[in-house]
Structure formats: structure tokens, C-alpha cells
Design a protein around this motif. Structure first.
Motif, PDB file in Angstrom:
ATOM      1  N   VAL A   1       0.854  -1.192   0.000  1.00 56.81           N
ATOM      2  CA  VAL A   1       0.000   0.000   0.000  1.00 56.81           C
ATOM      3  C   VAL A   1       0.888   1.240   0.000  1.00 56.81           C
ATOM      4  O   VAL A   1       1.803   1.352   0.817  1.00 56.81           O
ATOM      5  CB  VAL A   1      -0.926   0.022   1.229  1.00 56.81           C
ATOM      6  N   ARG A   2       0.609   2.163  -0.919  1.00 57.33           N
ATOM      7  CA  ARG A   2       1.345   3.436  -0.949  1.00 57.33           C
ATOM      8  C   ARG A   2       0.390   4.575  -0.631  1.00 57.33           C
ATOM      9  O   ARG A   2      -0.714   4.650  -1.178  1.00 57.33           O
ATOM     10  CB  ARG A   2       2.008   3.659  -2.303  1.00 57.33           C
ATOM     11  N   THR A   3       0.829   5.446   0.254  1.00 55.44           N
ATOM     12  CA  THR A   3       0.017   6.585   0.663  1.00 55.44           C
ATOM     13  C   THR A   3       0.549   7.868   0.028  1.00 55.44           C
ATOM     14  O   THR A   3       1.711   7.944  -0.392  1.00 55.44           O
ATOM     15  CB  THR A   3       0.012   6.734   2.192  1.00 55.44           C
ATOM     16  N   ALA A   4      -0.309   8.890  -0.015  1.00 57.17           N
ATOM     17  CA  ALA A   4       0.088  10.154  -0.637  1.00 57.17           C
ATOM     18  C   ALA A   4       1.118  10.892   0.196  1.00 57.17           C
ATOM     19  O   ALA A   4       1.958  11.618  -0.332  1.00 57.17           O
ATOM     20  CB  ALA A   4      -1.142  11.028  -0.861  1.00 57.17           C
ATOM     21  N   GLN A   5       1.075  10.734   1.514  1.00 61.43           N
ATOM     22  CA  GLN A   5       2.024  11.369   2.407  1.00 61.43           C
ATOM     23  C   GLN A   5       2.320  10.431   3.569  1.00 61.43           C
ATOM     24  O   GLN A   5       1.692   9.382   3.706  1.00 61.43           O
ATOM     25  CB  GLN A   5       1.457  12.689   2.931  1.00 61.43           C
ATOM     26  N   GLU A   6       3.276  10.820   4.380  1.00 62.80           N
ATOM     27  CA  GLU A   6       3.663   9.977   5.503  1.00 62.80           C
ATOM     28  C   GLU A   6       2.502   9.802   6.469  1.00 62.80           C
ATOM     29  O   GLU A   6       1.865  10.765   6.886  1.00 62.80           O
ATOM     30  CB  GLU A   6       4.859  10.610   6.230  1.00 62.80           C
ATOM     31  N   MET A   7       2.207   8.559   6.825  1.00 63.54           N
ATOM     32  CA  MET A   7       1.161   8.236   7.783  1.00 63.54           C
ATOM     33  C   MET A   7       1.759   7.307   8.832  1.00 63.54           C
ATOM     34  O   MET A   7       2.563   6.429   8.518  1.00 63.54           O
ATOM     35  CB  MET A   7      -0.041   7.586   7.093  1.00 63.54           C
ATOM     36  N   THR A   8       1.366   7.484  10.087  1.00 61.70           N
ATOM     37  CA  THR A   8       2.028   6.766  11.176  1.00 61.70           C
ATOM     38  C   THR A   8       1.179   5.678  11.811  1.00 61.70           C
ATOM     39  O   THR A   8       1.685   4.898  12.603  1.00 61.70           O
ATOM     40  CB  THR A   8       2.447   7.755  12.279  1.00 61.70           C
ATOM     41  N   ALA A   9      -0.100   5.609  11.522  1.00 62.78           N
ATOM     42  CA  ALA A   9      -0.963   4.632  12.204  1.00 62.78           C
ATOM     43  C   ALA A   9      -1.946   4.021  11.217  1.00 62.78           C
ATOM     44  O   ALA A   9      -3.158   4.194  11.333  1.00 62.78           O
ATOM     45  CB  ALA A   9      -1.700   5.286  13.365  1.00 62.78           C
TER      46      ALA A   9
END
Length: 320
Positions: A282-290
Motif C-alpha cells: 500500500v502506498r500513501t500520498a504522504q507519511e502516515m504513522t498509524a
């Protein structure tokens, strides 16, 4: 408990460590015994000393003192040399750590997540059911806020090697590359750039001619001074593939090992090469921590009986 809060959660085995009071007692006993024995010798010498005699034999003591100073200076030289070695080793270790943290591994480690899934054979006895599960799961993951791309593969980025691979070109058996079975969106998800040719299309995952995409290292090794696109190869003595594209090199096995030859083939449930253990990427648009609970929830919405092991790629690198 205080120490365990500092341990990365990916080190699951550490959660099972308990404090053994017997070992604590042994450590305390050894410490007290060492301190006692270390103090006995100078205490005995001091207790047996006579001040008057010491004053009468001052010259002899001065000679002894000079001797002790010589030995002390020699010990200081040895200690300084050992300290220099330790400092040099520490500097090299820190330099290696910094280089590993800043090395270009080919993708953004803070926006890429992997979730390992194993489908029990008793619940998913055939490839069609497994393919349906992963397709529905990826559809639900794509609908998550902040997610820009989803794919799955038999091994995720930095997920290890695939031993025992075989490759045959024009009847010649060659040292096997890394063979990775990936979904059509894998290259976009890990931002693996196309050099030339094309990537997989949706119809490549169905029945029909098998195709493959190779990385630059595989193109150089197996087709030197030739055009690989349009050529054929036999993978694992099972299926014939046509090379349709070339992508740039990426560190697939681990961040320390330079990229080697890799061949990517599309998942094909009818080929017998569709495995029940796969990795969702899974790739997210920005850094996510949880993101772990959200991914686990989406997988559970498809089948609550299936557990997941989710982590961000920089967490994987942090414990290596």
C-alpha cells in the motif's frame, strides 16, 4: 515494562521476555563477590603496613614507586591504544549506519506499507477463491483516505529472496534471477519506473500467453548487446514468457545488497503459480504513522478469519 516500551513493535518475540528473579539474584551475588575480592588485596596490604618501617626504607620505596610508575605508564599507553581502536571502530559503525539510513533503496520508505497475508488452505482450497479474496481486499484498500496505490506480490519490497529459481534462454540454462509474481499495479505502487516497453495490463493476469518484465540488471546479464523486448525465456522449467518491458533496478532483497537480475511475471490463477501467502503493498500520498488498524480492518471486512501482519517499510529497516 519500561524497557519493553522502547522496543520496536515489529520485534514480536521480545514481548515474551520476562524478568527472571533467579538470574537477578545471581547477577547481584556475582557483583558483590567481585567487589569484595577486588578490595581484599589492597585492604590486607594496608593493614599489614608499618609506618615507622616505611619511613626508614624511604629510598627503597622510592625505587619501588619509580618501578610502579613505569608499569603505570605502560598500562596507560596500552589503554590509549585500545581506546583508539574502539573509537575508530565506533566511527566506522556510525558511518555505516548513516549510509544505510540514507541509501537510495528505490522508493519512499515512509509512504509504503506492507501487510503479509496467509490464506488457510481449508478456507481457500483453490486459486480462484484466493484471487477473488485479494481482488476484493485491494478494492477496499484503494478506497481508504490517503491511499494512492495498492498491489500484491508473493514477496514485498525488501521482503527477502526467492531461492531455487531457474531460467532457460534459447535452450541454455542460466543462473536464476529473482522471480516475483506481482499484480498489474505493483510497479506504480512501488514507483518502479519503466525504462522502455510496457508494463502489465489487466488481461495479462488471465489465461493466454505469459509475459514478463525484467529489470535493467537482468537485461544486461541475459541479453548483453541485444534487445530483450520480444525475446522469450522459460522460467522454472514450467512456463514460457515473452519479455514486454524493462524497469529500472530496485533493491528487492535487502537494503545492503546491490540490485541483481529480477524478472516480474503477472499473477495468473490458472498457472499453478498462485500462492496462498502473499504481501499486500500500500502506498500513501504522504507519511502516515498509524495505518495498521485501518488495513487490518479492511482485510477483516472481506474475511474476519484472516490475520494480517502490517508494518511501514522504514520500521522494517529499523530492526535490521
Amino acid at each position: 515494562d519500561a524497557f519493553l516500551t522502547l522496543v520496536p513493535k515489529t520485534l514480536l518475540v521480545v514481548r515474551q521476555i520476562d524478568l527472571d528473579l533467579r538470574m537477578v539474584a545471581i547477577a547481584v551475588g556475582v557483583t558483590l563477590m567481585t567487589g569484595t575480592l577486588s578490595g581484599i588485596a589492597p585492604a590486607l596490604v594496608a593493614a599489614r603496613s608499618d609506618l615507622g618501617t616505611s619511613l626508614k626504607v624511604g629510598d627503597r620505596r622510592r625505587c619501588a614507586t619509580t618501578h610502579r610508575r613505569t608499569v603505570g605508564h605502560a598500562l596507560l599507553v596500552v589503554e590509549a591504544a585500545l581506546l583508539l581502536v574502539l573509537l575508530s571502530a565506533s566511527a566506522l559503525l556510525c558511518n555505516s549506519f548513516i549510509r544505510l539510513r540514507t541509501i537510495d533503496i528505490g522508493f519512499d520508505r515512509k509512504t509504503l506499507w506492507t501487510s503479509s497475508v496467509v490464506l488457510p488452505e481449508e478456507l481457500y482450497p483453490d486459486n480462484a477463491q484466493m484471487a477473488s479474496f485479494f481482488e476484493r481486499t485491494m478494492d477496499r484498500l484503494r478506497a481508504m483516505p490517503g491511499v494512492v496505490a495498492v498491489a500484491n506480490a508473493d514477496w514485498g519490497p525488501l521482503g527477502g529472496s526467492c531461492p531455487g529459481q531457474e531460467l532457460s534462454i534459447d535452450g541454455r540454462d542460466l543462473p536464476g534471477p529473482q522471480i516475483r509474481h506481482v499484480s498489474a499495479g505493483y510497479f506504480d505502487t512501488v514507483a518502479l519506473t519503466l525504462v522502455r516497453g510496457r508494463l502489465f495490463a489487466g488481461e495479462d493476469e488471465g489465461e493466454g500467453p505469459r509475459v514478463a518484465v525484467v529489470n535493467q540488471s537482468a537485461a544486461r546479464r541475459y541479453w548483453p548487446n541485444q534487445e530483450p523486448i520480444g525475446r522469450h525465456a522459460v522460467v522454472n522449467r514450467k512456463f514460457n514468457v515473452e519479455i514486454v518491458g524493462i524497469v529500472r533496478d530496485m533493491r528487492e532483497q535487502n537494503e545492503r545488497k546491490a540490485p541483481g537480475p529480477s524478472i516480474y511475471v503477472p499473477m495468473n490463477p490458472s498457472s499453478g503459480e498462485f500462492f496462498n501467502a502473499r504481501t499486500l503493498v500500500v502506498r500513501t500520498a504522504q507519511e502516515m504513522t498509524a495505518l495498521e488498524p485501518a488495513i487490518a480492518s479492511r482485510v477483516a471486512s472481506v474475511d474476519p478469519r484472516i490475520p494480517t501482519d502490517t508494518e511501514r517499510l522504514d520500521a522494517t529497516l529499523a530492526v535490521r
